[in-house]
Write a protein that holds these residues in place. Structure first.
Motif, PDB file in Angstrom:
ATOM      1  N   LEU A 126      43.046 -82.814  66.575  1.00  0.00           N
ATOM      2  CA  LEU A 126      42.857 -83.196  67.958  1.00  0.00           C
ATOM      3  C   LEU A 126      41.622 -82.386  68.493  1.00  0.00           C
ATOM      4  CD1 LEU A 126      46.381 -83.394  69.324  1.00  0.00           C
ATOM      5  CD2 LEU A 126      44.850 -85.392  68.963  1.00  0.00           C
ATOM      6  N   ASN A 127      41.632 -81.139  67.982  1.00  0.00           N
ATOM      7  CA  ASN A 127      40.473 -80.270  68.500  1.00  0.00           C
ATOM      8  C   ASN A 127      39.225 -80.717  67.978  1.00  0.00           C
ATOM      9  OD1 ASN A 127      42.142 -78.483  69.874  1.00  0.00           O
ATOM     10  ND2 ASN A 127      42.633 -76.993  68.271  1.00  0.00           N
ATOM     11  N   ALA A 128      39.194 -81.245  66.611  1.00  0.00           N
ATOM     12  CA  ALA A 128      37.923 -81.594  66.210  1.00  0.00           C
ATOM     13  C   ALA A 128      37.689 -83.273  66.425  1.00  0.00           C
ATOM     14  CB  ALA A 128      38.190 -81.559  64.572  1.00  0.00           C
ATOM     15  N   ALA A 129      38.347 -83.730  67.281  1.00  0.00           N
ATOM     16  CA  ALA A 129      38.336 -85.109  67.883  1.00  0.00           C
ATOM     17  C   ALA A 129      38.387 -85.947  66.306  1.00  0.00           C
ATOM     18  CB  ALA A 129      36.969 -85.469  68.543  1.00  0.00           C
ATOM     19  N   ASP A 130      39.154 -85.664  65.667  1.00  0.00           N
ATOM     20  CA  ASP A 130      39.102 -86.540  64.460  1.00  0.00           C
ATOM     21  C   ASP A 130      40.539 -87.521  64.476  1.00  0.00           C
ATOM     22  OD1 ASP A 130      39.444 -87.675  61.946  1.00  0.00           O
ATOM     23  OD2 ASP A 130      39.032 -85.778  60.704  1.00  0.00           O
ATOM     24  N   VAL A 131      40.403 -88.478  65.067  1.00  0.00           N
ATOM     25  CA  VAL A 131      41.405 -89.527  65.350  1.00  0.00           C
ATOM     26  C   VAL A 131      42.208 -89.694  64.126  1.00  0.00           C
ATOM     27  CG1 VAL A 131      42.195 -91.503  66.426  1.00  0.00           C
ATOM     28  CG2 VAL A 131      40.559 -90.360  67.428  1.00  0.00           C
ATOM     29  N   ASP A 132      41.518 -90.165  63.083  1.00  0.00           N
ATOM     30  CA  ASP A 132      42.156 -90.627  61.699  1.00  0.00           C
ATOM     31  C   ASP A 132      42.965 -89.443  61.299  1.00  0.00           C
ATOM     32  OD1 ASP A 132      40.936 -93.217  61.801  1.00  0.00           O
ATOM     33  OD2 ASP A 132      39.151 -92.592  60.661  1.00  0.00           O
ATOM     34  N   ALA A 133      42.489 -88.337  61.131  1.00  0.00           N
ATOM     35  CA  ALA A 133      43.351 -87.049  60.715  1.00  0.00           C
ATOM     36  C   ALA A 133      44.439 -86.773  61.695  1.00  0.00           C
ATOM     37  CB  ALA A 133      42.314 -85.864  60.750  1.00  0.00           C
ATOM     38  N   ALA A 134      44.402 -87.154  62.999  1.00  0.00           N
ATOM     39  CA  ALA A 134      45.428 -86.937  63.886  1.00  0.00           C
ATOM     40  C   ALA A 134      46.491 -87.821  63.701  1.00  0.00           C
ATOM     41  CB  ALA A 134      45.003 -86.997  65.238  1.00  0.00           C
ATOM     42  N   VAL A 135      46.033 -89.264  63.491  1.00  0.00           N
ATOM     43  CA  VAL A 135      47.322 -90.241  63.297  1.00  0.00           C
ATOM     44  C   VAL A 135      47.874 -89.767  61.905  1.00  0.00           C
ATOM     45  CG1 VAL A 135      47.484 -92.538  62.670  1.00  0.00           C
ATOM     46  CG2 VAL A 135      46.095 -92.011  64.735  1.00  0.00           C
ATOM     47  N   GLN A 136      47.033 -89.481  60.844  1.00  0.00           N
ATOM     48  CA  GLN A 136      47.910 -89.258  59.568  1.00  0.00           C
ATOM     49  C   GLN A 136      48.802 -87.850  59.756  1.00  0.00           C
ATOM     50  OE1 GLN A 136      47.613 -91.053  56.588  1.00  0.00           O
ATOM     51  NE2 GLN A 136      49.486 -89.412  56.303  1.00  0.00           N
ATOM     52  N   ALA A 137      48.111 -86.824  60.315  1.00  0.00           N
ATOM     53  CA  ALA A 137      49.044 -85.536  60.377  1.00  0.00           C
ATOM     54  C   ALA A 137      50.596 -85.948  61.482  1.00  0.00           C
ATOM     55  CB  ALA A 137      48.434 -84.814  61.209  1.00  0.00           C
ATOM     56  N   ASP A 138      50.226 -86.886  62.549  1.00  0.00           N
ATOM     57  CA  ASP A 138      51.392 -87.326  63.159  1.00  0.00           C
ATOM     58  C   ASP A 138      52.387 -88.043  62.489  1.00  0.00           C
ATOM     59  OD1 ASP A 138      52.583 -87.397  65.908  1.00  0.00           O
ATOM     60  OD2 ASP A 138      52.175 -89.405  65.720  1.00  0.00           O
ATOM     61  N   ASP A 139      51.762 -88.876  61.541  1.00  0.00           N
ATOM     62  CA  ASP A 139      52.829 -89.768  60.603  1.00  0.00           C
ATOM     63  C   ASP A 139      53.332 -88.931  59.615  1.00  0.00           C
ATOM     64  OD1 ASP A 139      52.122 -92.372  61.479  1.00  0.00           O
ATOM     65  OD2 ASP A 139      50.581 -92.699  60.199  1.00  0.00           O
ATOM     66  N   ASP A 140      52.747 -87.808  59.080  1.00  0.00           N
ATOM     67  CA  ASP A 140      53.550 -86.675  58.260  1.00  0.00           C
ATOM     68  C   ASP A 140      54.514 -86.006  58.942  1.00  0.00           C
ATOM     69  OD1 ASP A 140      51.608 -87.574  56.199  1.00  0.00           O
ATOM     70  OD2 ASP A 140      50.164 -85.856  56.573  1.00  0.00           O
TER      71      ASP A 140
END
Length: 218
Positions: A126-140
Protein backbone atom coordinates in the motif's frame (compact mmCIF):
# COMPACT_ATOMS: atom_id res chain seq x y z
CA UNK A 1 -11.92 -7.31 -28.74
CA UNK A 2 -8.61 -5.77 -27.64
CA UNK A 3 -6.96 -8.40 -25.46
CA UNK A 4 -3.94 -7.52 -23.28
CA UNK A 5 -0.94 -6.53 -25.40
CA UNK A 6 1.46 -8.99 -23.82
CA UNK A 7 0.89 -12.64 -24.60
CA UNK A 8 -0.14 -14.61 -21.54
CA UNK A 9 2.70 -16.71 -20.15
CA UNK A 10 1.02 -20.09 -19.75
CA UNK A 11 2.08 -23.72 -20.22
CA UNK A 12 1.19 -25.49 -23.44
CA UNK A 13 -0.81 -27.98 -21.38
CA UNK A 14 -3.20 -25.21 -20.30
CA UNK A 15 -6.38 -26.65 -18.84
CA UNK A 16 -9.75 -25.00 -18.31
CA UNK A 17 -8.71 -23.99 -14.77
CA UNK A 18 -5.73 -22.09 -16.15
CA UNK A 19 -7.91 -20.43 -18.80
CA UNK A 20 -10.42 -19.46 -16.14
CA UNK A 21 -7.77 -17.91 -13.91
CA UNK A 22 -6.08 -16.04 -16.78
CA UNK A 23 -9.31 -14.47 -18.04
CA UNK A 24 -10.57 -13.87 -14.49
CA UNK A 25 -7.37 -12.04 -13.54
CA UNK A 26 -7.53 -9.90 -16.70
CA UNK A 27 -11.08 -8.86 -15.77
CA UNK A 28 -10.22 -8.20 -12.11
CA UNK A 29 -7.21 -6.07 -13.08
CA UNK A 30 -9.26 -4.10 -15.60
CA UNK A 31 -7.26 -5.31 -18.61
CA UNK A 32 -10.62 -6.51 -19.87
CA UNK A 33 -12.88 -3.59 -19.02
CA UNK A 34 -16.54 -3.64 -17.87
CA UNK A 35 -18.82 -3.85 -20.90
CA UNK A 36 -16.06 -5.11 -23.20
CA UNK A 37 -17.13 -7.74 -25.72
CA UNK A 38 -15.32 -11.08 -25.47
CA UNK A 39 -14.54 -13.19 -28.53
CA UNK A 40 -13.68 -16.88 -28.21
CA UNK A 41 -11.20 -16.70 -31.05
CA UNK A 42 -9.32 -13.71 -29.69
CA UNK A 43 -9.09 -15.24 -26.24
CA UNK A 44 -7.97 -18.59 -27.66
CA UNK A 45 -5.21 -16.89 -29.63
CA UNK A 46 -4.11 -14.87 -26.59
CA UNK A 47 -3.92 -17.95 -24.37
CA UNK A 48 -2.60 -20.29 -27.06
CA UNK A 49 -5.33 -22.90 -26.52
CA UNK A 50 -8.39 -24.23 -28.33
CA UNK A 51 -11.77 -22.61 -27.92
CA UNK A 52 -13.13 -25.41 -25.72
CA UNK A 53 -11.33 -24.47 -22.45
CA UNK A 54 -12.06 -20.79 -23.21
CA UNK A 55 -15.78 -21.43 -23.55
CA UNK A 56 -15.79 -23.50 -20.37
CA UNK A 57 -13.94 -20.71 -18.56
CA UNK A 58 -16.42 -18.10 -19.79
CA UNK A 59 -19.34 -20.22 -18.58
CA UNK A 60 -17.75 -20.44 -15.14
CA UNK A 61 -17.02 -16.71 -15.12
CA UNK A 62 -20.68 -16.05 -15.91
CA UNK A 63 -21.65 -18.02 -12.79
CA UNK A 64 -19.20 -15.86 -10.81
CA UNK A 65 -20.87 -12.70 -12.14
CA UNK A 66 -17.83 -11.50 -14.08
CA UNK A 67 -19.22 -12.23 -17.54
CA UNK A 68 -22.63 -11.78 -19.15
CA UNK A 69 -23.80 -13.80 -22.14
CA UNK A 70 -26.65 -13.30 -24.55
CA UNK A 71 -26.83 -16.60 -26.50
CA UNK A 72 -26.24 -16.05 -30.19
CA UNK A 73 -25.51 -12.35 -29.72
CA UNK A 74 -22.61 -11.51 -27.42
CA UNK A 75 -20.45 -12.31 -24.42
CA UNK A 76 -19.08 -9.38 -22.45
CA UNK A 77 -17.39 -8.41 -19.22
CA UNK A 78 -20.09 -7.65 -16.65
CA UNK A 79 -20.50 -3.96 -15.76
CA UNK A 80 -19.92 -3.04 -12.13
CA UNK A 81 -23.36 -3.48 -10.59
CA UNK A 82 -23.92 -2.11 -7.09
CA UNK A 83 -26.64 -4.59 -6.15
CA UNK A 84 -24.65 -7.63 -7.31
CA UNK A 85 -21.53 -6.40 -5.54
CA UNK A 86 -23.46 -5.74 -2.35
CA UNK A 87 -24.85 -9.28 -2.42
CA UNK A 88 -21.38 -10.71 -3.08
CA UNK A 89 -19.94 -8.64 -0.25
CA UNK A 90 -22.49 -9.87 2.28
CA UNK A 91 -21.88 -13.49 1.33
CA UNK A 92 -18.09 -13.08 1.34
CA UNK A 93 -18.10 -11.31 4.72
CA UNK A 94 -20.23 -14.09 6.20
CA UNK A 95 -17.91 -16.79 4.85
CA UNK A 96 -14.79 -15.14 6.26
CA UNK A 97 -16.55 -14.64 9.57
CA UNK A 98 -17.35 -18.36 9.67
CA UNK A 99 -13.85 -19.38 8.57
CA UNK A 100 -12.18 -17.31 11.28
CA UNK A 101 -14.57 -18.55 13.97
CA UNK A 102 -13.83 -22.17 13.07
CA UNK A 103 -10.10 -21.59 12.62
CA UNK A 104 -9.23 -19.77 15.86
CA UNK A 105 -9.05 -22.86 18.11
CA UNK A 106 -6.67 -24.51 15.64
CA UNK A 107 -4.36 -21.66 14.64
CA UNK A 108 -0.71 -22.36 15.42
CA UNK A 109 2.16 -19.99 16.11
CA UNK A 110 3.24 -20.60 12.52
CA UNK A 111 -0.22 -19.68 11.20
CA UNK A 112 -0.26 -16.43 13.19
CA UNK A 113 3.24 -15.61 11.95
CA UNK A 114 2.06 -16.17 8.37
CA UNK A 115 -0.82 -13.75 8.93
CA UNK A 116 1.53 -11.11 10.38
CA UNK A 117 3.97 -11.53 7.49
CA UNK A 118 1.16 -11.20 4.95
CA UNK A 119 -0.09 -8.04 6.65
CA UNK A 120 3.43 -6.58 6.67
CA UNK A 121 3.64 -7.23 2.92
CA UNK A 122 0.18 -5.72 2.54
CA UNK A 123 1.21 -2.52 4.36
CA UNK A 124 4.42 -2.24 2.33
CA UNK A 125 2.51 -2.71 -0.93
CA UNK A 126 0.00 0.00 0.00
CA UNK A 127 2.82 2.40 0.86
CA UNK A 128 4.44 1.65 -2.49
CA UNK A 129 1.10 2.04 -4.32
CA UNK A 130 1.56 -1.50 -5.68
CA UNK A 131 -2.06 -2.61 -6.03
CA UNK A 132 -1.23 -6.06 -7.43
CA UNK A 133 1.06 -6.84 -4.50
CA UNK A 134 -1.52 -5.46 -2.04
CA UNK A 135 -4.25 -7.71 -3.43
CA UNK A 136 -1.96 -10.75 -3.28
CA UNK A 137 -0.90 -10.00 0.29
CA UNK A 138 -4.53 -9.48 1.33
CA UNK A 139 -5.40 -12.82 -0.26
CA UNK A 140 -2.51 -14.47 1.60
CA UNK A 141 -3.67 -12.99 4.91
CA UNK A 142 -7.27 -14.18 4.64
CA UNK A 143 -6.25 -17.53 3.14
CA UNK A 144 -4.71 -18.66 6.44
CA UNK A 145 -7.93 -18.97 8.49
CA UNK A 146 -9.81 -20.27 5.44
CA UNK A 147 -7.22 -23.05 5.10
CA UNK A 148 -7.12 -23.82 8.82
CA UNK A 149 -10.92 -23.97 9.07
CA UNK A 150 -10.84 -26.95 6.67
CA UNK A 151 -14.32 -26.02 5.45
CA UNK A 152 -14.52 -26.86 1.77
CA UNK A 153 -17.95 -25.24 1.40
CA UNK A 154 -16.55 -21.91 2.62
CA UNK A 155 -13.61 -22.18 0.23
CA UNK A 156 -15.90 -22.95 -2.71
CA UNK A 157 -18.22 -20.01 -2.03
CA UNK A 158 -15.29 -17.62 -1.63
CA UNK A 159 -13.74 -18.85 -4.88
CA UNK A 160 -16.97 -17.93 -6.65
CA UNK A 161 -17.70 -14.52 -5.12
CA UNK A 162 -14.36 -12.98 -4.16
CA UNK A 163 -13.19 -12.18 -7.74
CA UNK A 164 -16.17 -9.87 -8.32
CA UNK A 165 -15.25 -7.90 -5.19
CA UNK A 166 -11.60 -7.70 -6.16
CA UNK A 167 -12.49 -5.45 -9.10
CA UNK A 168 -13.75 -2.74 -6.76
CA UNK A 169 -11.36 -3.57 -3.93
CA UNK A 170 -8.47 -2.63 -6.21
CA UNK A 171 -9.89 0.90 -6.19
CA UNK A 172 -9.78 0.93 -2.39
CA UNK A 173 -6.21 -0.36 -2.24
CA UNK A 174 -5.12 2.43 -4.59
CA UNK A 175 -6.45 5.07 -2.18
CA UNK A 176 -5.59 6.18 1.35
CA UNK A 177 -8.69 4.46 2.72
CA UNK A 178 -7.11 1.09 1.98
CA UNK A 179 -4.62 1.64 4.79
CA UNK A 180 -7.42 1.11 7.30
CA UNK A 181 -7.28 -2.58 6.49
CA UNK A 182 -3.77 -2.87 7.96
CA UNK A 183 -5.08 -1.96 11.41
CA UNK A 184 -8.13 -4.17 10.92
CA UNK A 185 -5.88 -7.11 10.06
CA UNK A 186 -3.81 -6.48 13.18
CA UNK A 187 -7.00 -6.53 15.26
CA UNK A 188 -8.01 -9.87 13.74
CA UNK A 189 -4.57 -11.28 14.57
CA UNK A 190 -4.75 -9.98 18.15
CA UNK A 191 -8.13 -11.62 18.76
CA UNK A 192 -6.93 -14.85 17.16
CA UNK A 193 -3.83 -14.90 19.33
CA UNK A 194 -6.00 -14.32 22.43
CA UNK A 195 -8.19 -17.24 21.40
CA UNK A 196 -11.30 -15.05 21.19
CA UNK A 197 -13.05 -16.68 18.26
CA UNK A 198 -16.16 -14.47 18.38
CA UNK A 199 -14.23 -11.19 18.47
CA UNK A 200 -11.91 -12.36 15.70
CA UNK A 201 -14.86 -13.47 13.55
CA UNK A 202 -16.62 -10.13 14.03
CA UNK A 203 -13.42 -8.25 13.15
CA UNK A 204 -13.07 -10.31 9.98
CA UNK A 205 -16.67 -9.57 9.00
CA UNK A 206 -16.15 -5.85 9.62
CA UNK A 207 -13.02 -5.88 7.48
CA UNK A 208 -14.93 -7.29 4.51
CA UNK A 209 -17.76 -4.77 4.90
CA UNK A 210 -15.44 -1.78 4.44
CA UNK A 211 -16.23 -1.77 0.72
CA UNK A 212 -19.71 -0.37 1.40
CA UNK A 213 -18.79 3.29 0.60
CA UNK A 214 -17.21 2.34 -2.74
CA UNK A 215 -20.15 0.17 -3.74
CA UNK A 216 -22.58 2.93 -2.78
CA UNK A 217 -20.84 5.27 -5.24
CA UNK A 218 -21.58 3.07 -8.25
Amino acid sequence: MPVPKERAVVPRSLLREDAYRAIRDAIVKGELAPGERLNDGDLSEWLGVSRTPVREALARLEQAGLVQTKPGRYTMVSPLDARALREAQLVTAAMHELAVREAVPHLTITDLAAMRAANDRFAAALNAADVDAAVQADDDFHAVPVRVSVNQAVAAVLDQYTPALRRIERLRFSSLSGRESVAQHNLIIAHCEAGDAEAAAEAARTNWLTLVPLIAQL
